[in-house]
Design a protein around this motif. Structure first.
Motif, PDB file in Angstrom:
ATOM      1  N   THR A 170      53.788  59.417  -7.010  1.00 36.68           N
ATOM      2  CA  THR A 170      52.588  59.523  -7.838  1.00 36.68           C
ATOM      3  C   THR A 170      52.922  59.519  -9.330  1.00 36.68           C
ATOM      4  O   THR A 170      52.048  59.265 -10.155  1.00 36.68           O
ATOM      5  N   LYS A 171      54.192  59.767  -9.662  1.00 33.64           N
ATOM      6  CA  LYS A 171      54.610  59.820 -11.063  1.00 33.64           C
ATOM      7  C   LYS A 171      55.288  58.514 -11.477  1.00 33.64           C
ATOM      8  O   LYS A 171      55.671  57.697 -10.639  1.00 33.64           O
ATOM      9  N   ASP A 172      55.448  58.347 -12.793  1.00 35.47           N
ATOM     10  CA  ASP A 172      56.000  57.102 -13.338  1.00 35.47           C
ATOM     11  C   ASP A 172      57.472  56.894 -12.990  1.00 35.47           C
ATOM     12  O   ASP A 172      57.924  55.752 -12.877  1.00 35.47           O
ATOM     13  N   ASP A 173      58.224  57.973 -12.860  1.00 35.07           N
ATOM     14  CA  ASP A 173      59.681  57.859 -12.724  1.00 35.07           C
ATOM     15  C   ASP A 173      60.104  56.915 -11.604  1.00 35.07           C
ATOM     16  O   ASP A 173      60.974  56.058 -11.790  1.00 35.07           O
ATOM     17  N   PHE A 174      59.495  57.079 -10.450  1.00 32.61           N
ATOM     18  CA  PHE A 174      59.896  56.265  -9.297  1.00 32.61           C
ATOM     19  C   PHE A 174      59.756  54.787  -9.610  1.00 32.61           C
ATOM     20  O   PHE A 174      60.646  53.987  -9.319  1.00 32.61           O
ATOM     21  N   TRP A 175      58.643  54.392 -10.201  1.00 36.00           N
ATOM     22  CA  TRP A 175      58.355  52.981 -10.453  1.00 36.00           C
ATOM     23  C   TRP A 175      59.162  52.433 -11.628  1.00 36.00           C
ATOM     24  O   TRP A 175      59.610  51.285 -11.602  1.00 36.00           O
ATOM     25  N   ARG A 231      49.239  51.230  -7.525  1.00 37.30           N
ATOM     26  CA  ARG A 231      49.877  52.540  -7.668  1.00 37.30           C
ATOM     27  C   ARG A 231      48.900  53.651  -7.293  1.00 37.30           C
ATOM     28  O   ARG A 231      49.295  54.648  -6.672  1.00 37.30           O
ATOM     29  N   ASP A 232      47.649  53.501  -7.672  1.00 33.68           N
ATOM     30  CA  ASP A 232      46.649  54.503  -7.298  1.00 33.68           C
ATOM     31  C   ASP A 232      46.456  54.537  -5.785  1.00 33.68           C
ATOM     32  O   ASP A 232      46.243  55.615  -5.200  1.00 33.68           O
ATOM     33  N   TYR A 233      46.528  53.371  -5.157  1.00 36.22           N
ATOM     34  CA  TYR A 233      46.437  53.336  -3.690  1.00 36.22           C
ATOM     35  C   TYR A 233      47.586  54.119  -3.070  1.00 36.22           C
ATOM     36  O   TYR A 233      47.377  54.942  -2.166  1.00 36.22           O
ATOM     37  N   SER A 245      49.393  56.445  -4.455  1.00 35.07           N
ATOM     38  CA  SER A 245      49.227  57.867  -4.766  1.00 35.07           C
ATOM     39  C   SER A 245      48.189  58.499  -3.842  1.00 35.07           C
ATOM     40  O   SER A 245      48.352  59.643  -3.381  1.00 35.07           O
ATOM     41  N   TRP A 246      47.111  57.777  -3.570  1.00 37.59           N
ATOM     42  CA  TRP A 246      46.076  58.270  -2.661  1.00 37.59           C
ATOM     43  C   TRP A 246      46.646  58.588  -1.289  1.00 37.59           C
ATOM     44  O   TRP A 246      46.378  59.642  -0.715  1.00 37.59           O
ATOM     45  N   ARG A 247      47.468  57.667  -0.769  1.00 38.65           N
ATOM     46  CA  ARG A 247      48.030  57.900   0.547  1.00 38.65           C
ATOM     47  C   ARG A 247      48.993  59.096   0.542  1.00 38.65           C
ATOM     48  O   ARG A 247      49.036  59.875   1.483  1.00 38.65           O
ATOM     49  N   GLN A 248      49.787  59.217  -0.549  1.00 37.60           N
ATOM     50  CA  GLN A 248      50.729  60.340  -0.573  1.00 37.60           C
ATOM     51  C   GLN A 248      50.022  61.678  -0.751  1.00 37.60           C
ATOM     52  O   GLN A 248      50.399  62.674  -0.128  1.00 37.60           O
ATOM     53  N   VAL A 249      48.986  61.717  -1.585  1.00 36.33           N
ATOM     54  CA  VAL A 249      48.215  62.947  -1.742  1.00 36.33           C
ATOM     55  C   VAL A 249      47.548  63.310  -0.420  1.00 36.33           C
ATOM     56  O   VAL A 249      47.482  64.490  -0.035  1.00 36.33           O
TER      57      VAL A 249
END
Length: 280
Positions: free
Chosen positions: A262-267, A142-144, A146-150
């Motif tokens: 990047t947030k919990d909702d999607f997952w 998930r951090d990976y 998020s990194w790509r989206q940021v």
């Protein structure tokens, strides 16, 4: 079968087997795409047709390789995430990497005329390279993502502001770079709004957030046995369960969305994407 005296050369071959019970990420990147985009006159800062082509090629890869759980793309790159239990090619790194890259490239070329019909391809043709990275847990994958989206947001905000200064503000590229040097996100947003009337938050979501591609089961509850596999590294999914999961996935719709991952909702709304891992 008889062997020739030359058979010994096979002993020079080296094979890297990827660690079990880890997420396999294959990231595909365009090679020399700056020159390629200029040659084919892609619209700046974003070319919708070119991005749609990337998405279509990624969808095709997922259809060819059902062990891929989801994918994420921005600009000229796409990350393909394999389920942790995948045994594709006995988890041989070179086979997985080359298959994903070659399949993506093949469909990119095949679909070009559908998405960019007014610009015939001529050599040098587009090509892609790839790398394989392993991630051990739900949190790291998930951090990976998020990194790509940021990264997508940071780069797109810069490019949107840069090209507004050049195309609408009459600056040359050197002056535009100097003006943006050291600026923060708030500064760029202010430039866009005060000088060009552009509200960055209203720019197309695909440009700001990238594209997440995944299997949508339309709220169908996935097989609990399949979801439980990655909770325990010692558990092996049976062939029957695996086949059942493949059939179920073959009936699912592959969707392309542009949303916050990047947030919990999607997952949390799509637990099958990460198989309900307990090691958060």
């Amino acid at each position: 079968m008889a062997k020739s005296k030359y058979e010994y050369v096979k002993t020079f071959e080296q094979t890297t087997t990827l660690l079990p019970n880890t997420y396999i990420v294959v990231r595909v990147d365009g090679r020399g795409f700056h020159k390629f985009c200029t040659k084919h006159d892609f619209e700046k800062p974003n070319d919708r047709a070119a991005l749609d082509l990337m998405n279509a090629a990624a969808v095709a890869v997922m259809k060819e390789l059902p062990d891929i759980s989801f994918a994420y793309g921005i600009s000229d790159e796409f990350s393909f995430i394999f389920e942790r239990s995948s045994r594709l090619f006995d988890r041989r790194e070179s086979k997985i990497a080359t298959t994903v890259v070659s399949t993506f490239t093949a469909y990119y070329l095949h679909l070009w005329s559908t998405f960019v019909p007014s610009k015939p391809l001529t050599p040098p043709l587009p090509s892609f390279d790839g790398r394989v990275v392993l991630y051990p847990s739900t949190q790291t994958i998930r951090d990976y993502m998020s990194w790509r989206q940021v990264d997508c947001h940071i780069n797109n905000l810069y490019n949107t502001t840069f090209w507004a200064l050049v195309q609408r503000g009459g600056m040359d590229v050197t002056k535009a770079e100097e003006k943006l040097k050291g600026t923060l996100a708030a500064d760029k947003n202010e430039i866009l709004f005060s000088q060009f009337g552009i509200n960055y938050n209203k720019e197309p979501e695909m440009y700001r957030k990238g594209s997440i591609i995944f299997y949508d089961y339309h709220q169908e509850v996935p097989d609990p046995a399949a979801l439980a596999v990655s909770k325990n590294s010692e558990v092996e999914i049976s062939k029957t369960q695996k086949e059942k999961e493949r059939k179920r996935r073959s009936k699912a719709e592959i969707v392309v969305q542009h949303t916050d991952i990047t947030k919990d909702d999607f997952w949390e709304q799509r637990p099958w994407l990460l198989c309900g891992d307990a090691d958060r």
